[in-house]
Design a protein around this motif. Structure first.
Motif, short mmCIF file in Angstrom:
data_model
loop_
_atom_site.label_atom_id
_atom_site.label_comp_id
_atom_site.label_asym_id
_atom_site.label_seq_id
_atom_site.Cartn_x
_atom_site.Cartn_y
_atom_site.Cartn_z
N GLN A 87 0.82 -1.21 0.00
CA GLN A 87 0.00 0.00 0.00
C GLN A 87 0.86 1.26 0.00
N LYS A 88 1.77 1.34 -0.94
CA LYS A 88 2.65 2.49 -1.06
C LYS A 88 2.34 3.35 -2.28
N THR A 89 1.23 3.08 -2.94
CA THR A 89 0.87 3.88 -4.10
C THR A 89 0.26 5.20 -3.63
N ILE A 90 0.18 6.15 -4.53
CA ILE A 90 -0.38 7.46 -4.19
C ILE A 90 -1.83 7.35 -3.72
N PRO A 91 -2.71 6.59 -4.38
CA PRO A 91 -4.08 6.47 -3.86
C PRO A 91 -4.14 5.88 -2.45
N GLN A 126 -4.93 6.88 3.37
CA GLN A 126 -4.42 6.85 4.74
C GLN A 126 -4.42 8.24 5.36
N PHE A 127 -4.03 9.24 4.57
CA PHE A 127 -4.03 10.62 5.06
C PHE A 127 -5.46 11.07 5.36
N SER A 128 -6.38 10.74 4.49
CA SER A 128 -7.78 11.09 4.70
C SER A 128 -8.32 10.45 5.97
N ASN A 129 -7.99 9.19 6.19
CA ASN A 129 -8.42 8.51 7.41
C ASN A 129 -7.83 9.17 8.66
N SER A 130 -6.59 9.61 8.57
CA SER A 130 -5.96 10.29 9.70
C SER A 130 -6.66 11.61 10.00
N ILE A 131 -7.00 12.35 8.95
CA ILE A 131 -7.70 13.63 9.12
C ILE A 131 -9.08 13.39 9.73
#
Length: 79
Positions: A48-52, A57-62
């Motif tokens: 899971q290192k692709t941009i999507p 992951q960033f969205s989930n963190s936010i």
């Protein structure tokens, strides 16, 4: 397997780990040594290192931070 393919795999710890977890890639690369791009894409998708994946992951963190902030604000209003 060709020497340059072995060196390419040895250059990345993630590729080494991926190859050990997915041994079918040894056969694929032995038959078609030019498949290193497909190997790299498969490894990035697996870990899971692709941009999507990173955007999700960033969205989930936010969303988690927003939820925590909302909880803290509601606790503060109750006092």
């Amino acid at each position: 397997m060709r020497k340059e393919i072995q060196e390419y795999i040895q250059s990345s710890p993630d590729l080494i780990k991926f190859m050990r977890e997915q041994p079918q890639w040894y056969r694929k690369l032995a038959r078609n040594p030019n498949d290193t791009k497909a190997l790299n894409v498969a490894m990035m998708n697996h870990y899971q290192k692709t941009i999507p994946h990173k955007v999700a992951q960033f969205s989930n963190s936010i969303q988690m931070a927003s939820m925590m902030l909302g909880m803290f604000q509601s606790m503060k209003q109750q006092d």
